[in-house]
Design a protein around this motif. Structure first.
Motif, mmCIF file in Angstrom:
data_model
loop_
_atom_site.group_PDB
_atom_site.id
_atom_site.type_symbol
_atom_site.label_atom_id
_atom_site.label_comp_id
_atom_site.label_asym_id
_atom_site.label_seq_id
_atom_site.Cartn_x
_atom_site.Cartn_y
_atom_site.Cartn_z
ATOM 1 N N GLU A 182 59.601 1.838 65.871
ATOM 2 C CA GLU A 182 59.342 2.756 66.056
ATOM 3 C C GLU A 182 58.750 3.609 66.728
ATOM 4 O O GLU A 182 58.074 3.029 67.442
ATOM 5 N N THR A 183 58.712 4.983 67.369
ATOM 6 C CA THR A 183 57.985 5.351 68.438
ATOM 7 C C THR A 183 57.267 6.910 67.785
ATOM 8 O O THR A 183 57.453 6.747 68.770
ATOM 9 N N ARG A 184 57.321 7.278 67.033
ATOM 10 C CA ARG A 184 56.916 8.090 66.075
ATOM 11 C C ARG A 184 55.608 8.096 65.306
ATOM 12 O O ARG A 184 55.617 6.956 64.468
ATOM 13 N N PRO A 185 54.331 7.816 66.265
ATOM 14 C CA PRO A 185 53.052 7.035 65.278
ATOM 15 C C PRO A 185 52.553 7.903 63.908
ATOM 16 O O PRO A 185 52.657 7.269 62.579
ATOM 17 N N ARG A 186 53.731 9.647 63.549
ATOM 18 C CA ARG A 186 52.715 9.537 62.311
ATOM 19 C C ARG A 186 54.107 8.638 61.093
ATOM 20 O O ARG A 186 53.443 7.964 60.135
ATOM 21 N N ALA A 187 55.266 8.221 61.819
ATOM 22 C CA ALA A 187 55.864 7.403 61.002
ATOM 23 C C ALA A 187 55.129 6.449 60.795
ATOM 24 O O ALA A 187 55.831 5.355 59.668
ATOM 25 N N PHE A 189 52.549 4.594 60.836
ATOM 26 C CA PHE A 189 51.292 5.568 60.389
ATOM 27 C C PHE A 189 51.736 5.524 58.789
ATOM 28 O O PHE A 189 51.036 4.641 57.697
ATOM 29 N N ASP A 190 52.583 5.933 58.085
ATOM 30 C CA ASP A 190 52.710 6.381 56.818
ATOM 31 C C ASP A 190 53.552 5.352 56.214
ATOM 32 O O ASP A 190 53.150 4.864 55.462
ATOM 33 N N ARG A 191 54.844 4.265 57.196
ATOM 34 C CA ARG A 191 54.938 3.288 56.539
ATOM 35 C C ARG A 191 53.605 2.068 56.574
ATOM 36 O O ARG A 191 54.350 0.959 55.941
ATOM 37 N N LEU A 192 52.903 2.243 57.560
ATOM 38 C CA LEU A 192 52.108 0.961 56.685
ATOM 39 C C LEU A 192 50.632 1.206 56.029
ATOM 40 O O LEU A 192 50.679 0.006 54.958
ATOM 41 N N PHE A 193 50.732 2.371 56.302
ATOM 42 C CA PHE A 193 48.428 2.600 55.147
ATOM 43 C C PHE A 193 49.787 3.516 54.462
ATOM 44 O O PHE A 193 48.305 3.862 53.290
#
Length: 442
Positions: A182-187, A189-193
């Motif tokens: 995954e290279t998109r920080p937002r994606a 982040f959303d996946r994890l939290f």
């Protein structure tokens, strides 16, 4: 409150259409086992492309009296947490003809020779991180986490006849199955939290979207109720965790042009600043480990043959072009700047991990954090004497603070040692692994 709450390791906070995982708390362990049970061990990989300018990397002294070299200076705060390994080779990374970067990147964690092809019939070997994930991944929500900065093509030729998956992935679930990063920080982040609650009503989901609620805001009421039921240590852990998640969330949303909706406002452009994106990804690794969402993570600072231009370092050429230095001093100087910056990012990750207190030590104490590149000198495409750092104590299994020098030891032997540290029985690995690498435990 007469006694602290006992929580399941799978406890989630719930809010307006959202779910949020919790860090590993004392309340999640049986009371009798809290003092005796060790914190879990974690493994992280930090890959950087195009090799390293080795003259400014390698310490002269061996043992505990080694001194930081110019490239490693930023590691001073964590020097006692480091093992520097010299003389370790990854000969399966050598290509058939040209294509050193892609072939060596495919072998970076697999130590298996990549089949030269531009087509879909790719083949290398299962990577060490995925062997580990199969063994320990069932204990966490995510068996492994794969992050990076640069996306890459999934097909075609990316290096002298080697297919792009070889150049763009270091995690391989099987010989022909790369694990995309995954290279998109937002994606990420959303996946994890910031999972949406599958049981939420449509009204709740629409409310969260409409108001742009932070994940912290969405679960605030549930968090407040839990906070009052926890012991002092767990309340401190929860407060620190929320602070870290919120700060990262704000940075990620700023990068991605997201945030609370305030009418028809055009979001700012994503600058693509590698500095911001890298720190966001490294913070995600720390929080994922702290929350025990995963115990295995890989991070690629770039793809093989990286063409990144480090303008913020005062450079105008591409990284890969500089790596073919042709013994020109100007190229050496440029490489040294890039190498120092890369090591600074690794130092940032280690210091963030060292700041997280856990039962019996820090997050870094309970981890092994591996740093290397697919080759050594970029001009010679050397697959011998790779630049290797190994940080942390892995729960007491590693004895850092030393420079260890080997003579042609297979990289696969290091992976055998690490797998054993994590409880995986291994006598061989890859194409040339023959047994554990000696000396890591002192």
């Amino acid at each position: 409150m007469s006694r602290p709450t006992v929580l399941s390791r799978r406890t989630l906070l719930r809010g307006v259409g959202a779910l949020m995982a919790l860090p590993l708390l004392d309340a999640m362990r049986p009371r009798a086992a809290r003092a005796a049970a060790p914190a879990p061990r974690r493994f992280a990989v930090f890959y950087t492309p195009c090799g390293i300018h080795m003259p400014k990397w390698t310490p002269k002294a061996v043992g505990a009296d080694w001194a930081l070299t110019p490239t490693l200076e930023s590691l001073a705060p964590v020097k006692d947490d480091l093992l520097v390994l010299s003389g370790v080779d990854n000969l399966p990374g050598r290509p058939d003809g040209d294509g050193h970067h892609a072939a060596a990147t495919a072998a970076f964690l697999s130590c298996a020779k990549a089949r030269k092809t531009e087509g879909t019939n790719i083949r290398t070997g299962i990577s060490m991180d995925q062997v580990l994930a199969r063994a320990v991944g069932s204990a966490t929500r995510f068996a492994s986490l794969e992050l990076g900065i640069d996306p890459g093509k999934g097909v075609g030729n990316c290096d002298s006849g080697y297919a792009c998956p070889y150049a763009n992935n270091i995690a391989w679930a099987g010989p022909s199955t790369p694990v995309p990063k995954e290279t998109r920080p937002r994606a990420a982040f959303d996946r994890l939290f910031a999972d949406f609650d599958p049981n939420a009503t449509q009204a709740e989901l629409e409310k969260r979207r409409a108001y742009g609620l932070s994940i912290i805001d969405a679960v605030r009421e549930d968090a407040k109720a839990l906070h009052g039921r926890l012991g002092t240590t767990d309340r401190r852990k929860l407060d620190e965790y929320f602070t870290g998640v919120r700060e990262l969330e704000l940075r990620v949303h700023a990068m991605e042009g997201a945030g609370p909706a305030c009418g028809a406002v055009a979001p700012p452009e994503d600058t693509g600043d590698v500095r911001e994106r890298t720190k966001a990804m490294l913070d995600l690794i720390v929080l994922a480990f702290q929350c025990d969402l995963t115990r295995t993570c890989t991070f690629m600072l770039g793809n093989a043959r990286s063409q990144r231009v480090y303008s913020f370092l005062g450079l105008s050429g591409e990284h890969h072009a500089y790596s073919h230095h042709q013994k020109a001093q100007a190229n050496y100087d440029a490489l040294a700047k890039i190498d120092r910056w890369e090591v600074q990012q690794y130092a940032y990750l280690l210091q963030r991990m060292k700041a997280v207190q856990e039962e019996g030590g820090t997050l870094l104490d309970h981890s092994a954090v591996y740093f290397s590149s697919e080759i050594a000198d970029g001009n010679m495409h050397e697959h011998k004497n790779l630049p290797i750092l190994l940080a942390g104590r892995a729960g007491g299994a590693l004895a850092p603070g030393r420079h260890l020098r080997y003579e042609g030891a297979p990289l696969a032997n290091l992976y055998i040692s690490l797998l054993r540290i994590f409880g995986v029985s291994a006598n061989t690995f890859g194409d040339d692994g023959t047994g554990p690498l000696p000396g890591l435990d002192g």
